[in-house]
Design a protein around this motif. Structure first.
Motif, PDB file in Angstrom:
ATOM      1  N   LEU A 271       1.191  -1.530  -0.467  1.00 36.82           N
ATOM      2  CA  LEU A 271      -0.010  -0.221  -0.164  1.00 36.82           C
ATOM      3  C   LEU A 271       0.998   1.378   0.224  1.00 36.82           C
ATOM      4  O   LEU A 271       1.615   1.831   0.888  1.00 36.82           O
ATOM      5  CB  LEU A 271      -0.537  -0.121   1.232  1.00 36.82           C
ATOM      6  N   ARG A 272       1.226   1.693  -1.236  1.00 40.20           N
ATOM      7  CA  ARG A 272       1.348   3.052  -1.145  1.00 40.20           C
ATOM      8  C   ARG A 272       1.001   4.515  -1.635  1.00 40.20           C
ATOM      9  O   ARG A 272       0.016   4.091  -2.666  1.00 40.20           O
ATOM     10  CB  ARG A 272       3.185   2.886  -2.398  1.00 40.20           C
TER      11      ARG A 272
ATOM     12  N   ASP B 200       0.031  18.382  -9.238  1.00 37.45           N
ATOM     13  CA  ASP B 200       0.614  16.834  -9.225  1.00 37.45           C
ATOM     14  C   ASP B 200      -0.649  16.181  -8.925  1.00 37.45           C
ATOM     15  O   ASP B 200      -1.435  16.014  -8.313  1.00 37.45           O
ATOM     16  CB  ASP B 200       1.153  16.702  -8.003  1.00 37.45           C
ATOM     17  N   CYS B 201      -0.669  14.400  -9.485  1.00 38.91           N
ATOM     18  CA  CYS B 201      -1.405  14.107  -9.405  1.00 38.91           C
ATOM     19  C   CYS B 201      -0.890  12.229  -7.743  1.00 38.91           C
ATOM     20  O   CYS B 201      -0.030  12.133  -8.216  1.00 38.91           O
ATOM     21  CB  CYS B 201      -1.678  12.434 -10.496  1.00 38.91           C
ATOM     22  N   ILE B 202      -1.898  12.842  -6.919  1.00 35.11           N
ATOM     23  CA  ILE B 202      -1.684  12.051  -5.961  1.00 35.11           C
ATOM     24  C   ILE B 202      -2.855  10.954  -5.412  1.00 35.11           C
ATOM     25  O   ILE B 202      -3.570  10.668  -5.798  1.00 35.11           O
ATOM     26  CB  ILE B 202      -1.603  12.997  -4.240  1.00 35.11           C
ATOM     27  N   CYS B 203      -1.901   9.460  -5.865  1.00 28.11           N
ATOM     28  CA  CYS B 203      -2.530   8.186  -5.414  1.00 28.11           C
ATOM     29  C   CYS B 203      -2.333   7.524  -4.198  1.00 28.11           C
ATOM     30  O   CYS B 203      -1.140   7.280  -4.179  1.00 28.11           O
ATOM     31  CB  CYS B 203      -2.588   7.321  -6.522  1.00 28.11           C
ATOM     32  N   LEU B 204      -3.701   7.200  -3.750  1.00 27.77           N
ATOM     33  CA  LEU B 204      -2.872   5.303  -3.035  1.00 27.77           C
ATOM     34  C   LEU B 204      -2.944   4.480  -3.862  1.00 27.77           C
ATOM     35  O   LEU B 204      -4.305   4.107  -4.326  1.00 27.77           O
ATOM     36  CB  LEU B 204      -4.023   6.163  -1.673  1.00 27.77           C
ATOM     37  N   ILE B 205      -2.007   3.367  -4.227  1.00 26.61           N
ATOM     38  CA  ILE B 205      -2.514   2.363  -4.532  1.00 26.61           C
ATOM     39  C   ILE B 205      -2.451   1.462  -3.758  1.00 26.61           C
ATOM     40  O   ILE B 205      -1.378   0.466  -3.595  1.00 26.61           O
ATOM     41  CB  ILE B 205      -1.269   2.321  -5.498  1.00 26.61           C
TER      42      ILE B 205
ATOM     43  N   THR C 218      -3.884  -7.881  -8.794  1.00 25.96           N
ATOM     44  CA  THR C 218      -4.364  -7.080  -9.157  1.00 25.96           C
ATOM     45  C   THR C 218      -4.430  -5.589  -8.638  1.00 25.96           C
ATOM     46  O   THR C 218      -3.014  -6.105  -7.068  1.00 25.96           O
ATOM     47  CB  THR C 218      -5.887  -6.590  -7.901  1.00 25.96           C
ATOM     48  N   GLU C 219      -4.277  -4.378  -9.257  1.00 25.62           N
ATOM     49  CA  GLU C 219      -4.248  -3.012  -8.282  1.00 25.62           C
ATOM     50  C   GLU C 219      -5.116  -2.442  -8.518  1.00 25.62           C
ATOM     51  O   GLU C 219      -5.920  -1.863  -9.456  1.00 25.62           O
ATOM     52  CB  GLU C 219      -2.730  -2.363  -9.798  1.00 25.62           C
ATOM     53  N   LEU C 220      -5.096  -1.909  -6.865  1.00 22.67           N
ATOM     54  CA  LEU C 220      -6.741  -1.295  -7.079  1.00 22.67           C
ATOM     55  C   LEU C 220      -6.148   0.417  -6.410  1.00 22.67           C
ATOM     56  O   LEU C 220      -4.884   0.421  -6.118  1.00 22.67           O
ATOM     57  CB  LEU C 220      -7.289  -1.287  -6.210  1.00 22.67           C
ATOM     58  N   THR C 221      -6.001   1.506  -7.567  1.00 17.41           N
ATOM     59  CA  THR C 221      -6.229   2.979  -7.253  1.00 17.41           C
ATOM     60  C   THR C 221      -6.739   4.409  -7.185  1.00 17.41           C
ATOM     61  O   THR C 221      -7.596   4.057  -7.971  1.00 17.41           O
ATOM     62  CB  THR C 221      -5.510   2.917  -8.735  1.00 17.41           C
TER      63      THR C 221
END
Length: 163
Positions: A77-78, A136-141, A96-99
């Motif tokens: 989780l990053r 900036d695009c900030i995502c929790l992945i 799986t990748e959830l963003t």
């Protein structure tokens, strides 16, 4: 009810609708800062309340990360912060990748994702996300398995920074 109750209610609704159309609409000032608040569960986990309070680690030009400790799972989780116009190298995943996009936006082969959107990719998907917002695009992945970069540059960066 009175026989004219429906007509009376419709007239009131039309008046309210007309008043709403005539009322000045709020306009967001250009200088107004974007919303940098974190979702409450994430803020609690990080012990911060705003995105600008996060301690970021440099990965590559225009790309920073913050890894969240996840001892209860084998996945990762990053948070990723990617600058405007920056594209990630083409890659896939072993699971799986959830963003979840928290701020900004990006586009890839599967579509365009803005703040509040979730991208759900499986192990067969390969993509090269590129930030298309002015910020900036900030995502929790959340990923089940390590990233698989396709190109030589991506693999070198991965080996060097452990992404």
């Amino acid at each position: 009810m009175k026989p004219d109750a429906l007509a009376h209610m419709m007239a009131r609704l039309e008046r309210n609708d007309e008043q709403a159309r005539q009322a000045p609409q709020p306009v967001r000032a250009e200088a107004e800062p974007r919303d940098m608040r974190l979702p409450v569960p994430l803020a609690r986990r990080l012990n911060v309340s705003h995105l600008d309070e996060i301690r970021w680690r440099w990965l590559a030009p225009g790309v920073h990360t913050h890894i969240l400790d996840t001892p209860e799972t084998a996945g990762t989780l990053r948070l990723l912060r990617i600058g405007p116009g920056v594209a990630m190298p083409e890659h896939g995943h072993g699971g799986t990748e959830l963003t979840l996009v928290l701020s900004g936006s990006y586009a890839d082969e599967t579509g365009r994702y803005g703040a509040g959107d979730i991208a759900d990719l499986d192990e067969d998907a390969e993509h090269s996300p590129k930030v298309d917002s002015d910020d900036d695009c900030i995502c929790l992945i959340a990923t089940e398995a390590p990233t698989r970069f396709k190109g030589v540059f991506g693999r070198l960066v991965q080996r060097y920074v452990g992404f």
